[in-house]
Scaffold this motif. Structure first.
Motif, PDB file in Angstrom:
ATOM      1  N   LEU A   7      -0.464   8.130   7.472  1.00  0.00           N
ATOM      2  CA  LEU A   7       0.612   7.457   6.746  1.00  0.00           C
ATOM      3  C   LEU A   7       0.138   7.108   5.345  1.00  0.00           C
ATOM      4  CD1 LEU A   7       1.743   4.943   9.550  1.00  0.00           C
ATOM      5  CD2 LEU A   7       2.261   7.399   9.320  1.00  0.00           C
ATOM      6  N   GLY A   8       0.746   7.723   4.344  1.00  0.00           N
ATOM      7  CA  GLY A   8       0.363   7.454   2.966  1.00  0.00           C
ATOM      8  C   GLY A   8      -0.547   8.530   2.414  1.00  0.00           C
ATOM      9  N   LYS A   9      -0.406   8.819   1.138  1.00  0.00           N
ATOM     10  CA  LYS A   9      -1.224   9.858   0.512  1.00  0.00           C
ATOM     11  C   LYS A   9      -1.844   9.380  -0.796  1.00  0.00           C
ATOM     12  CE  LYS A   9       2.902  12.088  -1.441  1.00  0.00           C
ATOM     13  NZ  LYS A   9       3.660  13.355  -1.545  1.00  0.00           N
ATOM     14  N   GLY A  10      -2.250   8.110  -0.795  1.00  0.00           N
ATOM     15  CA  GLY A  10      -3.010   7.587  -1.918  1.00  0.00           C
ATOM     16  C   GLY A  10      -4.461   8.009  -1.798  1.00  0.00           C
ATOM     17  N   ALA A  11      -5.344   7.261  -2.436  1.00  0.00           N
ATOM     18  CA  ALA A  11      -6.767   7.633  -2.453  1.00  0.00           C
ATOM     19  C   ALA A  11      -7.362   7.670  -1.046  1.00  0.00           C
ATOM     20  CB  ALA A  11      -7.547   6.662  -3.337  1.00  0.00           C
ATOM     21  N   GLY A  34       7.440  13.106   1.029  1.00  0.00           N
ATOM     22  CA  GLY A  34       7.156  14.264   1.867  1.00  0.00           C
ATOM     23  C   GLY A  34       6.633  15.455   1.100  1.00  0.00           C
ATOM     24  N   ARG A  35       6.341  15.266  -0.185  1.00  0.00           N
ATOM     25  CA  ARG A  35       5.886  16.391  -1.010  1.00  0.00           C
ATOM     26  C   ARG A  35       4.389  16.599  -0.859  1.00  0.00           C
ATOM     27  NH1 ARG A  35       9.413  13.977  -4.788  1.00  0.00           N
ATOM     28  NH2 ARG A  35       7.652  12.956  -5.797  1.00  0.00           N
ATOM     29  N   VAL A  47       9.247  10.354   5.560  1.00  0.00           N
ATOM     30  CA  VAL A  47       9.658   9.305   6.501  1.00  0.00           C
ATOM     31  C   VAL A  47       9.340   7.953   5.883  1.00  0.00           C
ATOM     32  CG1 VAL A  47       9.390   8.345   8.823  1.00  0.00           C
ATOM     33  CG2 VAL A  47       9.098  10.807   8.473  1.00  0.00           C
ATOM     34  N   ASP A  48      10.237   6.996   6.080  1.00  0.00           N
ATOM     35  CA  ASP A  48       9.972   5.616   5.681  1.00  0.00           C
ATOM     36  C   ASP A  48       9.151   4.970   6.798  1.00  0.00           C
ATOM     37  OD1 ASP A  48       9.939   2.976   4.949  1.00  0.00           O
ATOM     38  OD2 ASP A  48      12.112   2.767   4.762  1.00  0.00           O
ATOM     39  N   VAL A  49       7.916   4.585   6.499  1.00  0.00           N
ATOM     40  CA  VAL A  49       7.037   4.022   7.521  1.00  0.00           C
ATOM     41  C   VAL A  49       7.635   2.764   8.145  1.00  0.00           C
ATOM     42  CG1 VAL A  49       4.764   2.950   7.892  1.00  0.00           C
ATOM     43  CG2 VAL A  49       4.959   5.029   6.516  1.00  0.00           C
ATOM     44  N   ALA A  50       8.437   2.040   7.397  1.00  0.00           N
ATOM     45  CA  ALA A  50       9.052   0.826   7.936  1.00  0.00           C
ATOM     46  C   ALA A  50      10.079   1.128   9.021  1.00  0.00           C
ATOM     47  CB  ALA A  50       9.707   0.032   6.806  1.00  0.00           C
ATOM     48  N   ASP A  51      10.530   2.373   9.120  1.00  0.00           N
ATOM     49  CA  ASP A  51      11.492   2.796  10.144  1.00  0.00           C
ATOM     50  C   ASP A  51      10.707   3.294  11.356  1.00  0.00           C
ATOM     51  OD1 ASP A  51      13.395   4.014  11.754  1.00  0.00           O
ATOM     52  OD2 ASP A  51      14.489   4.908  10.084  1.00  0.00           O
ATOM     53  N   GLY A  52      10.404   2.380  12.273  1.00  0.00           N
ATOM     54  CA  GLY A  52       9.553   2.719  13.401  1.00  0.00           C
ATOM     55  C   GLY A  52      10.096   3.845  14.258  1.00  0.00           C
ATOM     56  N   ALA A  53      11.422   3.886  14.462  1.00  0.00           N
ATOM     57  CA  ALA A  53      12.012   4.929  15.297  1.00  0.00           C
ATOM     58  C   ALA A  53      11.862   6.297  14.654  1.00  0.00           C
ATOM     59  CB  ALA A  53      13.487   4.617  15.552  1.00  0.00           C
ATOM     60  N   ALA A  54      12.130   6.387  13.345  1.00  0.00           N
ATOM     61  CA  ALA A  54      11.985   7.662  12.639  1.00  0.00           C
ATOM     62  C   ALA A  54      10.529   8.087  12.607  1.00  0.00           C
ATOM     63  CB  ALA A  54      12.540   7.539  11.220  1.00  0.00           C
ATOM     64  N   VAL A  64      -3.727  10.038  17.219  1.00  0.00           N
ATOM     65  CA  VAL A  64      -4.120   8.918  16.352  1.00  0.00           C
ATOM     66  C   VAL A  64      -3.163   8.846  15.176  1.00  0.00           C
ATOM     67  CG1 VAL A  64      -5.979   7.817  15.060  1.00  0.00           C
ATOM     68  CG2 VAL A  64      -6.549   9.388  16.917  1.00  0.00           C
ATOM     69  N   ILE A  65      -2.725   7.641  14.838  1.00  0.00           N
ATOM     70  CA  ILE A  65      -1.957   7.388  13.621  1.00  0.00           C
ATOM     71  C   ILE A  65      -2.823   6.540  12.707  1.00  0.00           C
ATOM     72  CG2 ILE A  65       0.084   6.282  12.625  1.00  0.00           C
ATOM     73  CD1 ILE A  65       1.541   6.779  15.271  1.00  0.00           C
ATOM     74  N   TYR A  66      -3.023   6.990  11.487  1.00  0.00           N
ATOM     75  CA  TYR A  66      -3.837   6.266  10.511  1.00  0.00           C
ATOM     76  C   TYR A  66      -2.915   5.615   9.486  1.00  0.00           C
ATOM     77  CZ  TYR A  66      -7.375   9.440  12.427  1.00  0.00           C
ATOM     78  OH  TYR A  66      -8.193  10.160  13.271  1.00  0.00           O
ATOM     79  N   ASN A  67      -2.923   4.315   9.440  1.00  0.00           N
ATOM     80  CA  ASN A  67      -2.067   3.574   8.518  1.00  0.00           C
ATOM     81  C   ASN A  67      -2.801   3.373   7.195  1.00  0.00           C
ATOM     82  OD1 ASN A  67      -0.364   1.811   7.213  1.00  0.00           O
ATOM     83  ND2 ASN A  67      -0.788   0.081   8.563  1.00  0.00           N
ATOM     84  N   CYS A  68      -2.529   4.256   6.237  1.00  0.00           N
ATOM     85  CA  CYS A  68      -3.180   4.192   4.926  1.00  0.00           C
ATOM     86  C   CYS A  68      -2.193   3.829   3.823  1.00  0.00           C
ATOM     87  CB  CYS A  68      -3.843   5.535   4.592  1.00  0.00           C
ATOM     88  SG  CYS A  68      -5.081   6.083   5.785  1.00  0.00           S
ATOM     89  N   VAL A  69      -1.048   3.293   4.186  1.00  0.00           N
ATOM     90  CA  VAL A  69      -0.074   2.912   3.156  1.00  0.00           C
ATOM     91  C   VAL A  69      -0.621   1.725   2.377  1.00  0.00           C
ATOM     92  CG1 VAL A  69       1.913   3.784   4.437  1.00  0.00           C
ATOM     93  CG2 VAL A  69       1.187   1.426   4.765  1.00  0.00           C
TER      94      VAL A  69
END
Length: 313
Positions: A7-11, A34-35, A47-54, A64-69
């Motif tokens: 989740l997230g594509k920063g550094a 999504g680019r 996907v909006d990370v705040a939308d848990g269902a999506a 594994v889900i990595y939360n890097c936002v």
């Protein structure tokens, strides 16, 4: 082969993707746009990370889900509750382990060496917001709804460090050009600096190590350096002139904060550099089985990556 969702594509997220892709793992990168980055052959989804269902639908089958936002500093208080809720809901729905990229702000302590068993007692708003992120993840883990862990780093540096990083381009560009480095923080107190690839390797290890779940861990990090010492190492390795570092006066920083929400929030945590801000990583090295990259290698590889990126522009 494990399925990894970043989740997230920063550094931090981008460094993690490089590590996972380099191992031949199956990787999905989730972001608002999504680019994909130019030349990337990794799967991306908007996907909006705040939308848990999506997010759960996009992450179906993940191990594994990595939360890097990482919202902008001035939006941590407003944005983090929904972001961690979405990530936790997705982890619960998919059965994936949730690994969150954290930092040291939640401890709210300065001068004492930080260890993972210190309570999170920050009163500053951003530290309190990050403490709340872990407390909610820990609560739901304890209830048995999901499996979660957090990997905490010091201020990061490395090949993909961006303009948000104290030791990123706004530090290296003037330093290597022989110009004065204007910092918004003090420069003469010991400080823990985390190398981005070490951050990524620790997150991967945490996701794969059952002993790590339910607790938070520090990224194995090389010995602390003052900001001035860090500048000296980079200058010496690059053959640049002796560093000249001049912190912005506190009064000027406060004035800038009146018109810049980002500067205002940076000023609020500038005390992280006005006293020793050092973490211990002994416990995490034993549990995660990873070690810190030596300073000589981290500096050399960061400079090499910088030169390579400039050569392709």
């Amino acid at each position: 082969m494990a399925r990894h969702v970043v989740l997230g594509k920063g550094a931090v997220g981008s460094t993690l993707v490089n590590v996972l892709a380099g191992r031949g793992e199956s990787v999905l990168v989730v972001s608002r746009s999504g680019r994909p980055a130019a030349g990337s052959d990794v799967e991306h989804a908007a996907v909006d990370v705040a939308d848990g269902a999506a997010l759960a639908r996009a992450a179906r089958g993940a191990d594994v889900i990595y939360n890097c936002v990482n919202p902008p500093y001035h939006r941590w208080v407003s944005d983090w509750p929904a972001l961690i809720s979405g990530a936790l809901d997705a982890a619960a729905a998919t059965g994936a382990v949730l690994v969150t990229a954290g930092n040291l702000y939640g401890y709210g302590t300065h001068g004492a060496v930080m260890t993972e068993d210190l309570p999170l007692r920050a009163t500053e708003s951003k530290g309190a917001a990050r403490a709340a992120v872990w407390h909610e993840a820990e609560r739901r883990h304890r209830l048995g709804e999901l499996r979660a862990t957090e990997v905490r780093a010091g201020d990061y540096l490395g090949p993909l460090a961006d303009s948000q990083a104290h030791a990123g381009p706004r530090f290296l560009d003037p330093l290597l050009a022989g110009k004065v480095v204007r910092t918004v923080v003090a420069v003469d107190q010991p400080h823990s600096w985390t190398y981005l690839p070490d951050f990524a390797h620790a997150m991967v290890a945490a996701g794969a190590t059952a002993e790590a779940w339910g607790s938070a861990w520090h990224v194995p990090t090389a010995e602390p350096l003052t900001f001035r010492e860090l500048a000296g190492r980079f200058a010496a390795a690059a053959g640049a002139p002796e560093p000249r570092m001049r912190p912005v006066p506190p009064a000027a920083l406060r004035a800038l904060g009146l018109v810049s929400p980002l500067i205002r929030e940076i000023a609020a945590v500038s005390d992280h550099f006005s006293a020793p801000f050092v973490m211990s990583t002994e416990a995490s090295q034993k549990v995660l089985g990873t070690t810190a990259t030596p300073w000589s290698v981290a500096v050399t590889d960061t400079l090499a990556a910088r030169a390579a990126s400039r050569a392709t522009v």
